[in-house]
Design an enzyme around this catalytic site. Structure first.
Site, PDB file in Angstrom:
ATOM      1  N   GLY A 163       0.785  -1.224   0.000  1.00 43.54           N
ATOM      2  CA  GLY A 163       0.000   0.000   0.000  1.00 43.54           C
ATOM      3  C   GLY A 163       0.814   1.269   0.000  1.00 43.54           C
ATOM      4  N   ARG A 243       7.291  -5.499  11.135  1.00 42.34           N
ATOM      5  CA  ARG A 243       6.918  -5.914  12.501  1.00 42.34           C
ATOM      6  C   ARG A 243       5.843  -4.962  13.047  1.00 42.34           C
ATOM      7  NH1 ARG A 243      10.072  -9.594  15.299  1.00 42.34           N
ATOM      8  NH2 ARG A 243       9.330  -8.728  17.253  1.00 42.34           N
ATOM      9  N   THR A 296      14.550  -6.341   2.351  1.00 46.51           N
ATOM     10  CA  THR A 296      15.970  -6.481   2.030  1.00 46.51           C
ATOM     11  C   THR A 296      16.429  -7.925   1.902  1.00 46.51           C
ATOM     12  OG1 THR A 296      16.641  -6.421   4.360  1.00 46.51           O
ATOM     13  CG2 THR A 296      16.494  -4.311   3.204  1.00 46.51           C
ATOM     14  N   TYR A 502       3.826   8.074  21.124  1.00 50.63           N
ATOM     15  CA  TYR A 502       3.882   8.850  19.886  1.00 50.63           C
ATOM     16  C   TYR A 502       4.150  10.308  20.227  1.00 50.63           C
ATOM     17  CZ  TYR A 502       2.073   6.094  15.891  1.00 50.63           C
ATOM     18  OH  TYR A 502       1.912   5.234  14.836  1.00 50.63           O
TER      19      TYR A 502
END
Length: 594
Positions: A163, A243, A296, A502
């Site tokens: 996305g 993750r 990766t 946050y």
């Protein structure tokens, strides 16, 4: 209920995703903030906040000295694109294998980026330095195997994308100019391969988006329960690669708790367990090498996941506390007693006010009730309106269990002097998460820079971290002569040993937008240093990408970097998965522009 044959899912992503989704920012083209007669409204019927925001203009003017009437979006869809770095043999191989691909400029552009402010600004200003040379749409695992074999044979870089919701520059095209770069768009690989109602497991192709998973499972009476902020557009493969963590992780777990088995195509073959079982002890679990590998090591194609029955009851609530520290203490005690609601999030005073202002214009009766609430909070409860905070809650389960759970949580809340803010505010707070990125893009067009970054921290350091990082950001803003800015924080996830925090920074553009971006990057970097100094992590769930790769070695140690490189060399000896994320070194791309 069991399903033994693959079922095709209608994807939220058409191949020409620019026809449905914004190419220059976040979300659907038919949903956006608009300004009319000095009022801000949100249009589109996909979200519950649609309507006019009566007080938003006053807030923007007071906090940022911005007149929303001056709102003037300037993004113009490009018609010219960076030149293609060709590889005829590779394209011929795709054609012979019957694999769909495109070299259309817009197809390439919309898969060249994530959702950082840098990504958004590069697209709006047409300042992207590198975009993929070709976009490929595999339709099954075997086609991915063929693509990887062709890339190995023709020295082509593969960047798997879903996305494109990354906020770490992980999906941003690396600055490689001497090799063809192919974006492998996984979104058409979105089948439900099989489902076992008895074992409560299902297998999906990983290009499926979160909202599509929930819709299809919901038809069968099940749920995955994984709802990150990007749930509408992020994919199962992207969750594994970073993750990821969801808003309801207290009930359903993080992505590594939900996924049972992963299939990944590497440069050296297919990595996959040959069984599905709840747990084994047969050496290191190589699935956990895949989690967080950020494209990766290879391309994840399928995943077996745990599913749950749809809960009988889903109830929202909100609690108002006197200040942030008290809210943290409440969360800590609820967690210590193992009473976490599926979603339980603390927002500070600035976000509390913003949530109120983002409510569509209310009736005279609702406005009157709100005045009574203010009177009750300040006069009866003695709360300071400049310090109060809120915790939004979501409970799920059977009716009896939910009722018991609510009583236990509210009993703890009472100890900390909380009052209920109501179901409406709890649900609004939960759903507001899905429009935050729309707000950020709208703010940018109003000359307000806004972005977030996150960390995880031990409980005993949470309050200090929040205070120190906010103070650090304020100091850096003031030192740079910024007059109009706001710094905010929230606690979004709770664990036995700590929580996720946050941070949000918003400030008014200076005269030169490019300079404002430079200032933001400087301040974010200093804030990240402060987070690490306070004992916070480099990331809780956003990942490392290219944005934070400079700190990766000190976070995992030189031995950790060496181990990463050794695995990289084994799985991808020709470095075809050269996304440039996590660690830079001998197996990472060079960025020398010709």
């Amino acid at each position: 209920m069991d399903i033994s044959k693959p079922l095709k899912v209608v994807s939220v992503f058409p191949k020409r995703r620019q026809d449905l989704l914004r190419w220059d920012g976040w979300g659907y083209k038919d949903c956006k903030f608009v300004c009319e007669n000095d009022f801000v409204s949100f249009v589109g019927n996909r979200y519950p906040i649609s309507g006019r925001m009566e007080n938003f203009s006053d807030w923007a003017r007071e906090l940022f000295n911005v007149n929303v009437a001056d709102y003037n979006p300037i993004a113009v869809q490009p018609t010219e694109f960076p030149e293609v770095v060709g590889n005829k043999a590779f394209l011929v191989g795709l054609s012979e294998a019957g694999i769909d691909y495109s070299q259309d400029g817009m197809d390439r552009l919309v898969r060249s980026h994530g959702q950082t402010l840098t990504d958004v600004e590069n697209r709006r200003k047409h300042t992207y330095k590198r975009i993929p040379d070709v976009v490929i749409w595999p339709n099954c695992h075997n086609q991915v195997v063929q693509i990887v074999e062709l890339a190995n044979a023709n020295d082509v870089v593969l960047i798997p994308v879903g996305g494109n919701t990354s906020v770490s520059l992980a999906s941003t095209t690396p600055a490689i100019y001497d090799r063809t770069i192919a974006a492998v768009d996984m979104t058409q690989m979105n089948r439900l391969m099989w489902l076992s109602g008895e074992n409560l497991t299902a297998c999906f192709e990983v290009g499926i988006a979160g909202q599509d998973i929930e819709r299809e499972l919901g038809k069968l009476g099940f749920t995955l329960g994984h709802e990150p902020d990007s749930h509408e557009f992020s994919t199962l493969g992207g969750w594994i690669a970073t993750r990821a963590s969801g808003m309801k992780k207290n009930r359903y777990g993080n992505i590594e708790d939900i996924v049972v088995r992963v299939k990944m195509v590497t440069g050296n073959g297919v990595l996959e367990k040959k069984f599905t079982a709840p747990r084994v002890s047969i050496g290191p679990d190589f699935d956990h090498v895949i989690f967080g590998s950020e494209g990766t090591y290879g391309i994840v194609t399928e995943a077996v996941v745990k599913i749950r029955n749809i809960p009988e009851v889903r109830r929202y609530e909100s609690l108002v506390f006197s200040d942030f520290d008290t809210g943290v203490q409440f969360l800590r005690e609820v967690t210590e007693q193992q009473l976490q609601a599926p979603s339980m999030r603390l927002i500070d005073n600035i976000q509390f006010k913003c949530a109120v202002l983002l409510d569509p214009v209310a009736s005279w009766y609702t406005a009157f009730v709100n005045k009574l609430k203010d009177f009750y909070l300040t006069t009866v409860c003695g709360f300071n309106m400049e310090r109060i905070v809120a915790v939004t809650l979501l409970f799920e389960g059977d009716a009896k269990s939910v009722a018991h759970h609510e009583r236990e949580v509210y009993a703890i809340a009472k100890k900390y002097g909380a009052i209920k803010g109501g179901e409406y505010n709890g649900k609004k707070g939960y759903m507001l998460t899905f429009v935050v990125a729309y707000i950020r893009d709208f703010a940018w067009d109003m000359n307000i820079v806004g972005e977030s970054f996150e960390t995880s921290i031990a409980w005993d350091k949470c309050i200090t971290l929040s205070a120190n990082v906010k103070a650090c950001i304020r100091r850096e803003c003031e030192r740079r002569g910024m007059k109009y800015f706001a710094v905010s924080s929230r606690v979004t996830q709770c664990y036995d040993a700590g929580c996720c925090v946050y941070f949000y920074l918003l400030f008014k553009h200076l005269d030169i937008p490019e300079y404002s971006m430079k200032l933001f990057m400087e301040i974010e970097e200093i804030a990240r240093e402060e987070i690490l100094a306070c004992g916070g992590t480099l990331s809780h769930h956003h990942g490392v990408g290219k944005l934070r790769s400079k700190w990766y070695p000190e976070c995992v140690s030189p031995v950790g970097v060496g181990l990463y490189k050794a695995v990289k060399k084994e799985l991808d000896p020709k470095n075809i998965f050269a996304a440039g994320n996590l660690v830079r070194g001998e197996h990472q791309p060079k960025e020398d522009k010709p």
